[in-house]
Write a protein that holds these residues in place. Structure first.
Motif, short mmCIF file in Angstrom:
data_model
loop_
_atom_site.label_atom_id
_atom_site.label_comp_id
_atom_site.label_asym_id
_atom_site.label_seq_id
_atom_site.Cartn_x
_atom_site.Cartn_y
_atom_site.Cartn_z
N LYS A 244 0.83 -1.39 -0.15
CA LYS A 244 -0.07 0.01 -0.02
C LYS A 244 0.90 1.29 0.10
O LYS A 244 0.57 2.03 -0.73
CB LYS A 244 -0.98 0.15 1.17
N LEU A 245 1.78 1.26 0.71
CA LEU A 245 2.56 2.53 0.96
C LEU A 245 3.89 2.47 -0.15
O LEU A 245 4.56 3.49 -0.25
CB LEU A 245 3.12 2.47 2.39
N GLY A 246 4.37 1.35 -0.39
CA GLY A 246 5.68 1.26 -1.04
C GLY A 246 6.93 0.78 -0.05
O GLY A 246 6.55 1.03 1.24
N PRO A 247 8.09 0.29 -0.64
CA PRO A 247 9.00 -0.43 0.54
C PRO A 247 9.64 0.99 1.20
O PRO A 247 10.37 0.66 2.45
CB PRO A 247 9.86 -1.00 -0.27
N ILE A 280 9.90 1.31 6.45
CA ILE A 280 9.36 2.09 5.43
C ILE A 280 9.77 3.62 5.44
O ILE A 280 10.05 4.29 4.81
CB ILE A 280 7.76 1.85 5.23
N VAL A 281 9.52 4.12 6.72
CA VAL A 281 10.08 5.55 7.03
C VAL A 281 10.88 5.32 8.32
O VAL A 281 10.96 4.33 9.11
CB VAL A 281 8.70 6.41 7.59
N SER A 282 11.61 6.59 8.41
CA SER A 282 12.80 6.63 9.65
C SER A 282 11.99 6.96 10.76
O SER A 282 10.88 7.37 10.98
CB SER A 282 13.51 7.48 9.11
N GLU A 283 12.66 6.75 11.78
CA GLU A 283 12.13 7.01 13.18
C GLU A 283 12.23 8.49 13.33
O GLU A 283 11.59 9.04 14.07
CB GLU A 283 13.35 6.45 14.38
N HIS A 284 13.22 9.11 12.53
CA HIS A 284 12.95 10.59 12.52
C HIS A 284 11.72 11.15 12.07
O HIS A 284 11.24 12.01 12.66
CB HIS A 284 14.44 11.13 11.75
#
Length: 352
Positions: A244-247, A280-284
């Motif tokens: 759904k979101l991409g890797p 998928i996204v960073s912790e930042h």
């Protein structure tokens, strides 16, 4: 001595969150606290008039006090246990026990029995995100869920022989789980979450994690984290999330998060947490997102609502089945539903 009445009287009182003095006051002091204490010790049984008054005060049917279906609860584990007073804990325990006693009596009338088998038995202890993700994937496979969104988790869990209890208590309590009569899995949630079905879904699956998972050498706080991750992985598998979101993403749109929430019944915040866990996204980015959520006042009520219904209808379905087959009378059905006969009859005929 009438120990059955004594036990049921105390259970009803605790279920209502009342002290003996509270009961005496609500009776207009027609009877003293000391006399009520004798009821609770089994030394005296009230007459029919007093029984009717006690039933009204404690919101139970008169036959409640003489129902002997056995419900033994194991150790109870709560979310946010530190906020619970002894009175609220007693209310939760006795509401659970009372509902299960009616439920088990109904199943006994219908001749329904089924042993629960933990689909994750033998999996081994979990201690990491990878462990609970694998457990969630295995559970989806065992229960034939594939990668689909699960509609009405409360109803689905009951189809899997797990009793779901709705608790009415105005406190910080979210959910609870235990085993009844040594082999019956039970999960409960706070009725006051009904306006937030995505919260109910997450709470039920969090408690399911406590029931089904074996934990490695981890502290209680880490167990809570692992059960959170387990609930998130069940609601939104990694393969689905990446589809759904991409890797890999640098940021996420509130609109796409809202659409996923509507489809999968998982909060936008939990989706972002899953996106962080799945890298998928960073912790930042996650820290920025949660800061924005807090600043916008969306932490407890997000800008997009999940419209699904979270409630099990199995008890009512079985009750109407027993009624249709002539296995219970209208009066008995009302008692099992813990409703007055006239009220139940009006509801039943309105459906018919």
């Amino acid at each position: 001595m009438d120990l059955l009445f004594a036990t049921r009287f105390k259970s009803a009182r605790l279920r209502s969150g009342l002290s003996l003095q509270d009961v005496a006051s609500r009776l207009g002091n027609k009877i003293t606290r000391q006399a009520l204490h004798r009821y609770e010790k089994g030394e005296v049984t009230p007459n029919s008039e007093m029984l009717g008054l006690l039933s009204e005060i404690m919101a139970v049917r008169p036959d409640y006090f003489f129902r002997n279906t056995r419900v033994e609860l194991g150790a109870l584990e709560y979310r946010k246990l530190q906020h619970l007073s002894a009175r609220d804990e007693n209310r939760i325990v006795e509401q659970t026990r009372e509902y299960l006693s009616r439920y088990l009596e109904l199943e006994e009338i219908l001749g329904i029995s089924g042993e629960f088998i933990n689909p994750l038995k033998g999996l081994g202890p979990v201690a990491t995100l990878s462990d609970v993700s694998a457990a969630a994937d295995l559970l989806r496979e065992k229960w034939g869920l594939g990668a689909n969104a699960v509609v009405n988790i409360a109803g689905f869990l009951e189809d899997m022989h797990i009793k779901v209890v709705e608790i009415d208590v105005d406190t910080h309590f979210n959910g609870m789980q235990t085993w009844a009569n040594e082999g019956l899995p039970v999960v409960a949630y706070n009725k006051n979450l009904q306006g937030k079905p995505d919260r109910i879904r997450f709470t039920l699956l969090h408690e399911l994690g406590h029931l089904l998972l074996q934990f490695g050498d981890v502290k209680d706080k880490q167990k809570e984290v692992l059960c959170h991750q387990f609930a998130g992985a069940l609601l939104m598998p990694e393969s689905v999330l990446k589809e759904k979101l991409g890797p890999h993403r640098s940021k996420l749109s509130l609109h796409e998060l809202g659409n996923l929430k509507r489809q999968y019944g998982i909060s936008m915040q939990a989706i972002v947490m899953r996106a962080i866990e799945c890298k998928i996204v960073s912790e930042h980015y996650g820290r920025q997102f949660f800061k924005m959520i807090e600043e916008m006042g969306w932490k407890s009520r997000e800008p997009v609502a999940y419209e699904g219904i979270e409630r099990s209808y199995r008890f009512d379905r079985l009750l109407f089945r027993a009624l249709a087959e002539g296995q219970v009378s209208m009066s008995k059905a009302a008692a099992l539903k813990n409703m007055k006969l006239a009220e139940f009859h009006e509801q039943y005929t309105a459906i018919a």
